[in-house]
Design a protein around this motif. Structure first.
Motif, PDB file in Angstrom:
ATOM      1  N   LEU A  29       0.849  -1.166  -0.166  1.00 35.79           N
ATOM      2  CA  LEU A  29      -0.184   0.029  -0.013  1.00 35.79           C
ATOM      3  C   LEU A  29       0.650   1.379  -0.068  1.00 35.79           C
ATOM      4  CD1 LEU A  29      -2.857  -1.244   2.268  1.00 35.79           C
ATOM      5  CD2 LEU A  29      -3.098  -0.336   0.067  1.00 35.79           C
ATOM      6  N   LYS A  30       1.978   1.325   0.510  1.00 37.39           N
ATOM      7  CA  LYS A  30       3.052   2.256   0.623  1.00 37.39           C
ATOM      8  C   LYS A  30       3.523   2.709  -0.748  1.00 37.39           C
ATOM      9  CE  LYS A  30       3.743   2.041   5.670  1.00 37.39           C
ATOM     10  NZ  LYS A  30       4.590   1.636   6.581  1.00 37.39           N
ATOM     11  N   MET A  31       3.551   1.469  -1.550  1.00 39.99           N
ATOM     12  CA  MET A  31       4.032   1.951  -2.973  1.00 39.99           C
ATOM     13  C   MET A  31       2.952   2.239  -3.808  1.00 39.99           C
ATOM     14  SD  MET A  31       5.959  -2.107  -3.526  1.00 39.99           S
ATOM     15  CE  MET A  31       5.914  -1.716  -5.231  1.00 39.99           C
ATOM     16  N   ALA A  32       1.790   2.126  -3.358  1.00 41.29           N
ATOM     17  CA  ALA A  32       0.821   2.700  -4.261  1.00 41.29           C
ATOM     18  C   ALA A  32       0.443   4.081  -4.549  1.00 41.29           C
ATOM     19  CB  ALA A  32      -0.772   2.188  -3.759  1.00 41.29           C
ATOM     20  N   VAL A  33       1.436   4.796  -3.557  1.00 42.54           N
ATOM     21  CA  VAL A  33       1.400   6.380  -3.659  1.00 42.54           C
ATOM     22  C   VAL A  33       2.920   7.054  -4.043  1.00 42.54           C
ATOM     23  CG1 VAL A  33      -0.678   6.874  -2.142  1.00 42.54           C
ATOM     24  CG2 VAL A  33       1.402   6.546  -1.116  1.00 42.54           C
ATOM     25  N   PHE A  34       2.835   7.874  -4.606  1.00 46.28           N
ATOM     26  CA  PHE A  34       4.024   8.625  -4.720  1.00 46.28           C
ATOM     27  C   PHE A  34       4.497   9.316  -3.437  1.00 46.28           C
ATOM     28  CE2 PHE A  34       6.280  12.627  -5.888  1.00 46.28           C
ATOM     29  CZ  PHE A  34       7.516  12.240  -6.367  1.00 46.28           C
ATOM     30  N   ASN A  35       3.654  10.209  -2.984  1.00 46.82           N
ATOM     31  CA  ASN A  35       4.026  10.738  -1.645  1.00 46.82           C
ATOM     32  C   ASN A  35       3.929   9.993  -0.441  1.00 46.82           C
ATOM     33  OD1 ASN A  35       4.342  13.686  -2.971  1.00 46.82           O
ATOM     34  ND2 ASN A  35       2.184  13.444  -3.474  1.00 46.82           N
ATOM     35  N   LYS A  36       4.663   9.317  -0.003  1.00 47.09           N
ATOM     36  CA  LYS A  36       4.742   8.205   0.979  1.00 47.09           C
ATOM     37  C   LYS A  36       4.215   8.599   2.158  1.00 47.09           C
ATOM     38  CE  LYS A  36       6.758   5.482  -1.928  1.00 47.09           C
ATOM     39  NZ  LYS A  36       5.986   4.842  -2.950  1.00 47.09           N
ATOM     40  N   HIS A  37       4.091  10.175   2.514  1.00 48.94           N
ATOM     41  CA  HIS A  37       3.571  10.372   3.599  1.00 48.94           C
ATOM     42  C   HIS A  37       2.011  10.406   3.803  1.00 48.94           C
ATOM     43  CE1 HIS A  37       3.321  14.102   1.529  1.00 48.94           C
ATOM     44  NE2 HIS A  37       2.332  14.543   2.264  1.00 48.94           N
ATOM     45  N   LEU A  38       1.566  10.066   2.569  1.00 49.89           N
ATOM     46  CA  LEU A  38       0.013  10.203   2.615  1.00 49.89           C
ATOM     47  C   LEU A  38      -0.452   8.724   3.102  1.00 49.89           C
ATOM     48  CD1 LEU A  38      -0.701  11.661  -0.967  1.00 49.89           C
ATOM     49  CD2 LEU A  38      -1.109  12.574   1.124  1.00 49.89           C
ATOM     50  N   MET A  39       0.448   7.610   2.937  1.00 51.15           N
ATOM     51  CA  MET A  39      -0.108   6.179   3.435  1.00 51.15           C
ATOM     52  C   MET A  39       0.515   5.974   4.628  1.00 51.15           C
ATOM     53  SD  MET A  39      -2.077   4.032   2.304  1.00 51.15           S
ATOM     54  CE  MET A  39      -2.590   4.384   0.723  1.00 51.15           C
ATOM     55  N   THR A  40       0.292   6.536   5.657  1.00 52.05           N
ATOM     56  CA  THR A  40       0.482   6.393   7.088  1.00 52.05           C
ATOM     57  C   THR A  40      -0.669   6.437   8.118  1.00 52.05           C
ATOM     58  OG1 THR A  40       1.256   8.701   7.521  1.00 52.05           O
ATOM     59  CG2 THR A  40       2.867   7.272   6.647  1.00 52.05           C
ATOM     60  N   GLU A  41      -0.445   5.902   9.129  1.00 49.74           N
ATOM     61  CA  GLU A  41      -1.422   5.931  10.447  1.00 49.74           C
ATOM     62  C   GLU A  41      -2.798   5.591   9.818  1.00 49.74           C
ATOM     63  OE1 GLU A  41      -0.407   9.730  11.933  1.00 49.74           O
ATOM     64  OE2 GLU A  41       1.638   9.110  12.298  1.00 49.74           O
ATOM     65  N   GLN A  42      -3.705   6.611   9.847  1.00 46.04           N
ATOM     66  CA  GLN A  42      -5.294   6.329   9.881  1.00 46.04           C
ATOM     67  C   GLN A  42      -5.522   5.895   8.642  1.00 46.04           C
ATOM     68  OE1 GLN A  42      -7.722   9.500  11.183  1.00 46.04           O
ATOM     69  NE2 GLN A  42      -9.631   8.305  10.960  1.00 46.04           N
ATOM     70  N   ARG A  43      -4.948   6.422   7.548  1.00 44.98           N
ATOM     71  CA  ARG A  43      -5.367   6.223   6.123  1.00 44.98           C
ATOM     72  C   ARG A  43      -4.673   4.873   6.014  1.00 44.98           C
ATOM     73  NH1 ARG A  43      -3.671  10.849   2.747  1.00 44.98           N
ATOM     74  NH2 ARG A  43      -5.538  11.537   3.134  1.00 44.98           N
ATOM     75  N   LEU A  44      -3.628   4.599   6.197  1.00 45.45           N
ATOM     76  CA  LEU A  44      -2.879   3.327   5.883  1.00 45.45           C
ATOM     77  C   LEU A  44      -4.024   2.241   6.764  1.00 45.45           C
ATOM     78  CD1 LEU A  44      -0.823   1.288   4.704  1.00 45.45           C
ATOM     79  CD2 LEU A  44       0.247   1.798   6.750  1.00 45.45           C
ATOM     80  N   GLU A  45      -4.164   2.439   7.742  1.00 42.41           N
ATOM     81  CA  GLU A  45      -5.224   1.393   8.517  1.00 42.41           C
ATOM     82  C   GLU A  45      -6.530   1.264   7.871  1.00 42.41           C
ATOM     83  OE1 GLU A  45      -4.245  -0.482  11.088  1.00 42.41           O
ATOM     84  OE2 GLU A  45      -2.298   0.185  10.738  1.00 42.41           O
ATOM     85  N   SER A  46      -6.893   2.450   7.352  1.00 43.55           N
ATOM     86  CA  SER A  46      -8.555   2.124   6.714  1.00 43.55           C
ATOM     87  C   SER A  46      -8.250   1.410   5.511  1.00 43.55           C
ATOM     88  CB  SER A  46      -8.848   3.781   6.350  1.00 43.55           C
ATOM     89  OG  SER A  46      -8.120   4.409   5.423  1.00 43.55           O
ATOM     90  N   TYR A  47      -7.058   1.556   5.038  1.00 44.89           N
ATOM     91  CA  TYR A  47      -6.843   0.587   3.416  1.00 44.89           C
ATOM     92  C   TYR A  47      -6.716  -0.946   3.886  1.00 44.89           C
ATOM     93  CZ  TYR A  47      -6.817   4.155  -0.249  1.00 44.89           C
ATOM     94  OH  TYR A  47      -7.179   5.117  -1.011  1.00 44.89           O
TER      95      TYR A  47
END
Length: 147
Positions: A29-47
């Motif tokens: 999931l972290k690979m799915a975004v260019f801006n890695k800071h977007l896929m952290t904490e609550q957003r990552l957990e929701s995915y």
């Protein structure tokens, strides 16, 4: 390669340890975004939530990973040049899952298509460039509204 290794190493997907699955899904999931800071904490957990746990993990492998094969797309890929409707293809220039060349190939194969490539965006365009993607989609729908 991540999913091929898991398919090759585990006959029964249910035997993949939950911690290994969670780590693999987080990495992917972290690979799915260019801006890695977007896929952290609550957003990552929701995915991760629908993909993990006693229902999500086996379902993910049975209904998604088990079908990662070109055989499922090759039959209709040959028919793409026959499409005669407006098609808009949106692609992230830094997509780590599917390279931009795939989008260019789709554009070549679908005569009625347009391709929009977003710089500084990965596979999840809606996360990297939400306003630009929304504007492009609205514009496309408005151009092709056939009331």
């Amino acid at each position: 390669p991540t999913w091929k290794a898991m398919r090759d190493n585990y006959v029964d997907y249910a035997l993949i340890p939950a911690t290994e699955h969670y780590r693999a899904m987080s990495r992917q999931l972290k690979m799915a975004v260019f801006n890695k800071h977007l896929m952290t904490e609550q957003r990552l957990e929701s995915y991760l939530a629908p993909l993990c746990g006693v229902v999500g993990q086996p379902s993910f492998y049975q209904h998604q990973v088990a079908h990662y094969s070109a055989c499922y797309t090759s039959d209709f890929a040959e028919k793409l040049p026959q499409l005669r409707l407006p098609v808009q293809i949106l692609w992230g220039a830094e997509d780590e899952w599917q390279p931009v060349e795939y989008g260019r190939r789709l554009q070549r194969d679908i005569v009625s298509s347009t391709l929009h490539i977003y710089e500084h965006a990965g596979h999840f365009l809606m996360e990297d460039a939400p306003l630009a993607v929304a504007a492009q989609l609205i514009d496309f729908v408005n151009q092709h509204n056939m009331r």
